[in-house]
Design an enzyme around this catalytic site. Sequence first.
Site, PDB file in Angstrom:
ATOM      1  N   GLU A  95      11.040  18.817 -24.364  1.00  0.00           N
ATOM      2  CA  GLU A  95      10.288  19.135 -23.136  1.00  0.00           C
ATOM      3  C   GLU A  95      10.834  20.415 -22.484  1.00  0.00           C
ATOM      4  O   GLU A  95      10.089  21.159 -21.859  1.00  0.00           O
ATOM      5  CB  GLU A  95      10.373  17.973 -22.134  1.00  0.00           C
ATOM      6  CG  GLU A  95       9.727  16.668 -22.614  1.00  0.00           C
ATOM      7  CD  GLU A  95       8.220  16.608 -22.395  1.00  0.00           C
ATOM      8  OE1 GLU A  95       7.635  17.576 -21.885  1.00  0.00           O
ATOM      9  OE2 GLU A  95       7.631  15.565 -22.761  1.00  0.00           O
ATOM     10  N   LYS A 113       8.333  23.156 -13.264  1.00  0.00           N
ATOM     11  CA  LYS A 113       7.458  22.012 -13.009  1.00  0.00           C
ATOM     12  C   LYS A 113       7.066  21.972 -11.537  1.00  0.00           C
ATOM     13  O   LYS A 113       5.908  21.716 -11.193  1.00  0.00           O
ATOM     14  CB  LYS A 113       8.148  20.713 -13.424  1.00  0.00           C
ATOM     15  CG  LYS A 113       7.281  19.500 -13.116  1.00  0.00           C
ATOM     16  CD  LYS A 113       7.201  18.506 -14.196  1.00  0.00           C
ATOM     17  CE  LYS A 113       6.085  17.500 -13.899  1.00  0.00           C
ATOM     18  NZ  LYS A 113       6.097  16.339 -14.738  1.00  0.00           N
ATOM     19  N   HIS A 118       8.832  10.342 -28.147  1.00  0.00           N
ATOM     20  CA  HIS A 118       7.849  11.182 -27.458  1.00  0.00           C
ATOM     21  C   HIS A 118       8.240  12.670 -27.499  1.00  0.00           C
ATOM     22  O   HIS A 118       7.424  13.528 -27.860  1.00  0.00           O
ATOM     23  CB  HIS A 118       7.684  10.716 -26.007  1.00  0.00           C
ATOM     24  CG  HIS A 118       6.800  11.595 -25.200  1.00  0.00           C
ATOM     25  ND1 HIS A 118       5.427  11.643 -25.372  1.00  0.00           N
ATOM     26  CD2 HIS A 118       7.080  12.510 -24.236  1.00  0.00           C
ATOM     27  CE1 HIS A 118       4.910  12.537 -24.535  1.00  0.00           C
ATOM     28  NE2 HIS A 118       5.885  13.072 -23.840  1.00  0.00           N
ATOM     29  N   HIS A 158       0.946  18.164 -26.285  1.00  0.00           N
ATOM     30  CA  HIS A 158       0.769  16.728 -26.072  1.00  0.00           C
ATOM     31  C   HIS A 158      -0.473  16.148 -26.739  1.00  0.00           C
ATOM     32  O   HIS A 158      -0.514  14.954 -27.018  1.00  0.00           O
ATOM     33  CB  HIS A 158       0.752  16.409 -24.575  1.00  0.00           C
ATOM     34  CG  HIS A 158       2.125  16.417 -23.954  1.00  0.00           C
ATOM     35  ND1 HIS A 158       2.927  17.550 -23.948  1.00  0.00           N
ATOM     36  CD2 HIS A 158       2.863  15.445 -23.354  1.00  0.00           C
ATOM     37  CE1 HIS A 158       4.073  17.260 -23.347  1.00  0.00           C
ATOM     38  NE2 HIS A 158       4.065  15.998 -22.992  1.00  0.00           N
ATOM     39  N   ARG A 179       0.823  -1.237   0.000  1.00  0.00           N
ATOM     40  CA  ARG A 179       0.000   0.000   0.000  1.00  0.00           C
ATOM     41  C   ARG A 179       0.848   1.274   0.000  1.00  0.00           C
ATOM     42  O   ARG A 179       0.409   2.326   0.459  1.00  0.00           O
ATOM     43  CB  ARG A 179      -0.973   0.009   1.172  1.00  0.00           C
ATOM     44  CG  ARG A 179      -1.980  -1.112   1.108  1.00  0.00           C
ATOM     45  CD  ARG A 179      -3.234  -0.784   1.874  1.00  0.00           C
ATOM     46  NE  ARG A 179      -4.177  -1.887   1.767  1.00  0.00           N
ATOM     47  CZ  ARG A 179      -4.223  -2.909   2.598  1.00  0.00           C
ATOM     48  NH1 ARG A 179      -3.386  -2.968   3.624  1.00  0.00           N
ATOM     49  NH2 ARG A 179      -5.104  -3.874   2.425  1.00  0.00           N
ATOM     50  N   ASN A 185       0.962  19.930 -20.528  1.00  0.00           N
ATOM     51  CA  ASN A 185       0.629  19.105 -21.698  1.00  0.00           C
ATOM     52  C   ASN A 185       0.629  19.912 -22.993  1.00  0.00           C
ATOM     53  O   ASN A 185       0.092  19.449 -24.007  1.00  0.00           O
ATOM     54  CB  ASN A 185      -0.738  18.435 -21.502  1.00  0.00           C
ATOM     55  CG  ASN A 185      -0.687  17.418 -20.393  1.00  0.00           C
ATOM     56  OD1 ASN A 185       0.304  16.722 -20.235  1.00  0.00           O
ATOM     57  ND2 ASN A 185      -1.752  17.353 -19.601  1.00  0.00           N
ATOM     58  N   HIS A 197       0.293  12.927 -28.748  1.00  0.00           N
ATOM     59  CA  HIS A 197      -0.238  11.593 -28.449  1.00  0.00           C
ATOM     60  C   HIS A 197      -0.879  10.974 -29.682  1.00  0.00           C
ATOM     61  O   HIS A 197      -0.752   9.767 -29.923  1.00  0.00           O
ATOM     62  CB  HIS A 197      -1.233  11.665 -27.286  1.00  0.00           C
ATOM     63  CG  HIS A 197      -0.561  11.925 -25.965  1.00  0.00           C
ATOM     64  ND1 HIS A 197      -1.198  12.508 -24.906  1.00  0.00           N
ATOM     65  CD2 HIS A 197       0.711  11.691 -25.556  1.00  0.00           C
ATOM     66  CE1 HIS A 197      -0.339  12.623 -23.886  1.00  0.00           C
ATOM     67  NE2 HIS A 197       0.814  12.130 -24.259  1.00  0.00           N
ATOM     68  N   ARG A 241      -1.931  22.298 -13.985  1.00  0.00           N
ATOM     69  CA  ARG A 241      -0.970  21.264 -14.377  1.00  0.00           C
ATOM     70  C   ARG A 241      -1.180  20.842 -15.835  1.00  0.00           C
ATOM     71  O   ARG A 241      -0.242  20.377 -16.489  1.00  0.00           O
ATOM     72  CB  ARG A 241      -1.059  20.049 -13.442  1.00  0.00           C
ATOM     73  CG  ARG A 241       0.041  19.052 -13.725  1.00  0.00           C
ATOM     74  CD  ARG A 241       0.246  18.041 -12.609  1.00  0.00           C
ATOM     75  NE  ARG A 241       1.293  17.109 -12.978  1.00  0.00           N
ATOM     76  CZ  ARG A 241       1.907  16.276 -12.164  1.00  0.00           C
ATOM     77  NH1 ARG A 241       1.561  16.262 -10.885  1.00  0.00           N
ATOM     78  NH2 ARG A 241       2.836  15.451 -12.594  1.00  0.00           N
ATOM     79  N   LYS A 265       3.608  11.547 -11.155  1.00  0.00           N
ATOM     80  CA  LYS A 265       2.745  10.752 -12.041  1.00  0.00           C
ATOM     81  C   LYS A 265       3.448   9.423 -12.282  1.00  0.00           C
ATOM     82  O   LYS A 265       4.568   9.387 -12.799  1.00  0.00           O
ATOM     83  CB  LYS A 265       2.524  11.458 -13.384  1.00  0.00           C
ATOM     84  CG  LYS A 265       1.454  12.525 -13.322  1.00  0.00           C
ATOM     85  CD  LYS A 265       1.116  13.014 -14.722  1.00  0.00           C
ATOM     86  CE  LYS A 265       0.055  14.103 -14.677  1.00  0.00           C
ATOM     87  NZ  LYS A 265      -0.200  14.699 -16.008  1.00  0.00           N
ATOM     88  N   GLU A 272      -3.741  17.704 -11.196  1.00  0.00           N
ATOM     89  CA  GLU A 272      -4.182  18.189 -12.510  1.00  0.00           C
ATOM     90  C   GLU A 272      -5.679  18.479 -12.588  1.00  0.00           C
ATOM     91  O   GLU A 272      -6.394  17.959 -13.435  1.00  0.00           O
ATOM     92  CB  GLU A 272      -3.763  17.201 -13.616  1.00  0.00           C
ATOM     93  CG  GLU A 272      -3.740  17.868 -14.993  1.00  0.00           C
ATOM     94  CD  GLU A 272      -3.077  17.004 -16.066  1.00  0.00           C
ATOM     95  OE1 GLU A 272      -1.987  16.462 -15.825  1.00  0.00           O
ATOM     96  OE2 GLU A 272      -3.673  16.883 -17.143  1.00  0.00           O
TER      97      GLU A 272
HETATM   98  N1  GLY Z   1       4.259  15.275 -17.783  1.00  0.00           N
HETATM   99  C1  GLY Z   1       3.168  16.066 -17.430  1.00  0.00           C
HETATM  100  C2  GLY Z   1       2.909  16.129 -15.977  1.00  0.00           C
HETATM  101  O1  GLY Z   1       3.713  15.664 -15.206  1.00  0.00           O
HETATM  102  O2  GLY Z   1       1.890  16.618 -15.567  1.00  0.00           O
END
Ligand code: GLY
Length: 375
Positions: A190, A232, A271, A253, A126, A250, A257, A246, A148, A242
Amino acid sequence: MQTATVETVRVELGARSYDVRIGAGLLARAGAEIAPLLPRPRVAVLTDATAAAHHWDALAAGLEAAGIAADRLDLPPGEGTKGWAGLAQAVEWLLERRVERRDVVVALGGGVTGDLAGFAAAILRRGVRFVQIPTTMLAQVDSSVGGKTGINTAQGKNLVGAFHQPALVLADIAVLDTLPARDFLAGYGEVVKYGLLGDAAFFEWLEANGPALAAGARGPRQAAVHRSVQMKAEIVARDETETGDRALLNLGHTFCHALEAATGYSERLLHGEGVAIGCALAFDLSARMGLCAQETPGRVRAHLRTMGMKADLADIPGDLPDADGLMALMAQDKKVQAGRMRYILARGIGQAFVCADAPADAVHALLTEALAARR
Ligand code: GLY
């Protein structure tokens, strides 16, 4: 001997706050950096065969210098590992090694390893703590920071996962020396994204310093990683899960994607290359909608071209679907809400915002023209 500078960015998340340490030579001092987190002097390291071949000896020596014993599991390199089978392998291995609730898992590698190891740590007993040691540009400036974690499934990328913040991130900028130029530049996509989304002065600085940075100059490289991580960290601190800002991360993106799906997540398009092309398309769309000046997309592309990066659909080898096909792929994006596409658009360089009402016909026309330019 001159001591390399190590900078610290704090990700402020209350009880889950942590440091991102940035500098050359951090692998060699990893033991001293990680030791304060450990209830007993051992760690379990999840890595991939490529990262291990380049960096294991330095990390093992750094841990040993602080008396920390380390076991490691080498996962196969590549996006294919980031699925149910790779997750099961990682979790079973951690359990076999009797990793306990207070122990620390270490992720040594790029985004695939970090995302998978972070998710394994999130669900093991957990939740156990983990340390990210990112070895690619992309992982240092983006995926290792912000918590993430997750895996891909047959239905798409990153559809199963958890927000699980690391306890520490060690971004050793010297390890980037071992990256193939194409991977380095993809990660740089990025970095450019941060300037484009929120810091025009940083983008201007990249225009001046990007070539030296790509040629291996340590000072500009550290400055670029530091500023990217700072941005970031600020955004994640404001909006960890998000629900708002946040999403700005993107930028590019939604297009990316769709292009990655259209090229089968293959070597045809990395990517970060998709992010760079996607950013240029997002500025095209913004210009079409009268949100930013008509010459701004050209400035974005000029920088990408100077860096030797992909900047247009025409730079992607092989066939692509038509505009309808690309739009269908874009509709799978995680930013879709109640069936409505949301785009990250910009009022200028450094001025991105979330737009919920970009006209579909403008997107269609943009893609049709971009595809026609391939012929
Ligand atoms: N890579 C996008 C984020 O971490 O929100």
